[in-house]
Design a protein around this motif. Structure first.
Motif, mmCIF file in Angstrom:
data_model
loop_
_atom_site.group_PDB
_atom_site.id
_atom_site.type_symbol
_atom_site.label_atom_id
_atom_site.label_comp_id
_atom_site.label_asym_id
_atom_site.label_seq_id
_atom_site.Cartn_x
_atom_site.Cartn_y
_atom_site.Cartn_z
ATOM 1 N N GLY A 1 2.591 1.481 -3.393
ATOM 2 C CA GLY A 1 1.491 1.804 -4.444
ATOM 3 C C GLY A 1 1.144 3.478 -4.176
ATOM 4 N N MET B 1 0.858 -1.266 -0.133
ATOM 5 C CA MET B 1 0.170 0.004 0.118
ATOM 6 C C MET B 1 0.769 1.254 -0.146
ATOM 7 N N GLU C 1 -5.006 -3.793 -3.656
ATOM 8 C CA GLU C 1 -3.833 -3.061 -3.740
ATOM 9 C C GLU C 1 -2.525 -3.771 -3.810
ATOM 10 N N SER D 1 -3.842 2.168 -8.637
ATOM 11 C CA SER D 1 -3.392 1.946 -7.577
ATOM 12 C C SER D 1 -3.166 2.990 -6.463
ATOM 13 N N ASN E 1 -6.999 3.829 -5.198
ATOM 14 C CA ASN E 1 -7.452 2.980 -4.486
ATOM 15 C C ASN E 1 -6.897 3.269 -2.971
ATOM 16 N N ALA E 2 -5.516 3.337 -3.042
ATOM 17 C CA ALA E 2 -4.835 3.558 -1.658
ATOM 18 C C ALA E 2 -5.339 4.811 -0.939
#
Length: 497
Positions: free
Chosen positions: A53, A50, A180, A325, A328-329
Motif C-alpha cells: 500500500g 501495508m 489497509e 491507502s 492510512n499506512a
C-alpha cells in the motif's frame, strides 16, 4: 507508559542472541497475557499489504508516465536497476528486522550501529517526511474527489479523510491492518486487471489492433534520449519506491516477527517486481513513449487505447484509493516512529504512553495534527508551502536506504564475530551490501547533475545536519542510564495489545 517484559513465547537461541548483538533486547508488549486478544497484532497478510500500500501509489499510477517520457522504452532499464537496489535494501532491512523487531526500525538499527545521534536524527527525518507526505496525500485525494463530485468543497473532503484515518489509527492494530489490507487489495486488483488487459491487447485477443513490439524500436529507437534519459528516469523511479521500508516498522507488531518479516520481505519484492516492471512493460509496448497521454495518466492512456469506456473515471477512483491507502499506512508509520523516538529520549516522554490496546494515541494525534496544519498551509499558499516541504524531504529515502545498508554491514559483522546467526540473511554478504551502497552513491552523483534533484539533495543534507545537531544538543540529557543498551542507544518497547 510501557515497560519491557520477557519474550512472549519464552524462546531463546538465535533470535535472543541476535538481539543482544544488535545492542539491546527485543521490543515486547507491556502486558503479558497468555493469549493476546483478537486484533492485537498485524497478521502476515496485513504486513504484506501495508508495504504494498505504501509502495503502490501515485508513483506507479502517475509517476511512471514521467519516467517513460524521460527515457523512452529504455525506462525498463531504469526500473530494473531501481528494483535491484530495492531488493538489496529490503533484504538488508529484513535481516535486521527479523533479528531485532523494533518500532523504530532503521532508526533504531542506525543508532545501535553508529550511535544514538545518527539513529535519532534518521528517525526525526523520516517522521518529518511522512507527516508532510500525509498532508500531500490528503490534499491530492481531496482534489481528485472534488473534480469528480464537486458538491462538497475540497477542504471538507480533506478534513473527512484526515478524520477517518485518524480514528482508524487510534482504535487498534487489527482494525488498522484490516483496513489497509482491503485498500491495498483493491489497488493490487486494479494493477492485475490492467496487466491482463494489456497482455490481451498485445497478443491480439481484443478488437483494438496490437502494436506488437514496434513501439520499442520506432519513434527514435529504444533509447531516444540516450543514457542521460535513463539516468534521469532512474531518479524518478527510486523516489517512487520510497516508503517500502514501512514493513520493517510494522514487523514489530506482528505475532511472530522472526517468521513473518522474512515471508513478507520475500513476497513484497516479488510483487513489486511484477507490478512495477510488468505495468511499465505494458505501457511502453502499447503506446509510443512520446504519447501525450502518458504524461498525465499512463494507465488511463493505455485503457483508452484499448477502448474501455469510462477509463478516466475508473482510474481516478483507483488513484484516490491509492492515496487513501498510503495515507492510512503513513499515519501508522509516523506515529510508531514518534513513539520509538519518545522511548529513546528524543521526544517528550508522554508520547511513549499507550492505550489499553497498546496504541500510542498521543503519538498518533501529534503526527496527524502536523498533517492537518500542513494541509491548511497548503490551502492558504498552495503554490509554495507544501511544495517547498516536499522538495526538502524529497530525497529522504536515499538517506534512509544508505544508513540502513551501513547499519546492516556493521551489525552483521558484529554478529558474525560473535558467532550469532540471523534468521534472515543478506545474500553474498558483504559484497551485495557494498554493491547496493555503490548504486546509491551513483544515484546521488546523477542527482547532483540535475538542477531540481540537486536542490532536493542539498536541502535534505542540510536538514539532516540540523536535526542531528538538535538531537545532540537537546536529547542527550533525557536518556536514562537504565534505558540504554551497551551502545548507548535506548531500547524502545513496542505496544502489542
Amino acid at each position: 507508559m510501557t515497560a519491557p517484559r520477557p519474550p512472549h513465547d519464552g524462546s531463546t537461541g538465535a533470535r535472543g542472541s541476535a538481539s543482544v548483538i544488535h545492542g539491546g533486547s527485543r521490543e515486547h508488549s507491556p502486558h503479558a497475557p497468555s493469549q493476546p486478544p483478537q486484533g492485537s497484532y498485524f497478521k502476515p497478510r496485513h504486513l504484506v499489504m501495508m508495504a504494498l500500500g505504501s509502495a503502490i501509489g501515485t508513483g506507479l499510477f502517475v509517476g511512471t508516465g514521467a519516467a517513460i517520457q524521460t527515457a523512452g522504452p529504455a525506462v525498463l532499464i531504469s526500473y530494473l536497476v531501481a528494483c535491484l537496489l530495492l531488493v538489496l535494501v529490503m533484504r538488508a532491512l529484513g535481516e535486521m528486522a527479523a533479528a531485532d523487531p523494533s518500532s523504530g526500525a532503521f532508526s533504531t538499527y542506525a543508532g545501535k550501529a553508529m550511535g544514538p545521534t545518527i539513529g535519532r536524527a534518521l528517525g526525526w527525518l523520516w517522521w518529518a517526511q511522512i507527516v508532510v507526505v500525509v498532508a500531500a496525500e490528503a490534499t491530492a485525494a481531496a482534489q481528485l474527489v472534488t473534480e469528480m463530485w464537486p458538491s462538497l468543497p475540497q477542504w471538507l473532503w480533506a478534513l473527512i479523510f484526515m478524520a477517518v484515518f485518524t480514528v482508524i489509527n487510534l482504535v487498534r492494530v487489527g482494525t488498522l491492518g484490516e483496513t489497509e489490507f482491503w485498500f491495498a487489495l483493491l489497488k493490487v486488483a486494479a494493477v492485475v486487471a490492467f496487466l491482463v488487459v494489456g497482455v490481451l491487447l498485445l497478443i491480439g485477443v481484443l478488437p483494438a489492433p496490437s502494436p506488437g513490439l514496434s513501439n520499442l524500436t520506432e519513434h527514435g529507437g529504444f533509447m531516444p534520449n540516450g543514457i542521460t534519459g535513463v539516468a534521469a528516469a532512474l531518479l524518478v523511479v527510486v523516489f517512487a519506491f520510497g516508503g517500502t521500508e514501512l514493513v520493517t516498522i510494522a514487523a514489530a507488531e506482528t505475532e511472530d516477527p522472526q517468521t513473518n518479516v522474512a515471508r513478507a520481505i520475500r513476497t513484497i519484492l516479488i510483487r513489486i517486481l511484477i507490478f512495477y516492471v510488468g505495468s511499465v512493460t505494458v505501457m511502453v509496448l502499447v503506446l509510443p513513449w512520446n504519447n501525450e497521454g502518458l504524461s498525465s495518466s499512463p494507465f488511463v492512456a493505455v485503457l483508452t487505447e484499448v477502448g474501455i469506456p469510462g477509463a478516466n473515471v475508473l482510474m481516478n477512483i483507483v488513484i484516490i484509493l491509492a492515496l487513501l491507502s498510503a495515507l492510512n499506512a503513513n499515519v501508522y508509520g509516523s506515529s510508531r516512529m514518534l513513539y520509538s523516538l519518545a522511548r529513546r529520549g528524543s521526544a517528550p516522554r508522554g508520547l511513549a504512553a499507550t492505550s489499553s490496546r497498546g496504541v500510542p494515541r498521543l503519538a498518533v494525534t501529534i503526527s496527524v495534527l502536523f498533517g492537518f496544519i500542513a494541509v491548511v498551509l497548503n490551502y492558504l499558499w498552495p503554490e509554495t508551502v507544501l511544495n517547498v516541504m516536499l522538495n526538502v524531504i524529497g530525497s529522504t529515502c536515499l538517506v534512509v536506504w544508505a544508513l540502513a545498508l551501513i547499519s546492516q554491514i556493521i551489525l552483521r559483522k558484529r554478529a558474525d564475530r560473535a558467532g550469532v546467526s540471523s534468521p534472515l540473511k543478506m545474500w553474498a554478504f558483504p559484497w551485495l551490501s557494498y554493491f547496493a551502497l555503490a548504486l546509491l552513491a551513483a544515484i546521488v552523483i546523477l542527482g547532483l547533475l540535475d538542477t531540481a534533484v540537486r536542490f532536493q539533495l542539498i536541502a535534505t543534507f542540510i536538514l539532516v545536519c540540523l536535526i542531528a545537531l538538535a538531537c545532540k544538543i537537546f536529547t542527550s540529557s533525557r536518556v536514562r542510564p537504565e534505558e540504554t543498551s551497551s551502545t548507548g542507544e535506548a531500547d524502545d518497547v513496542v505496544p502489542r495489545l
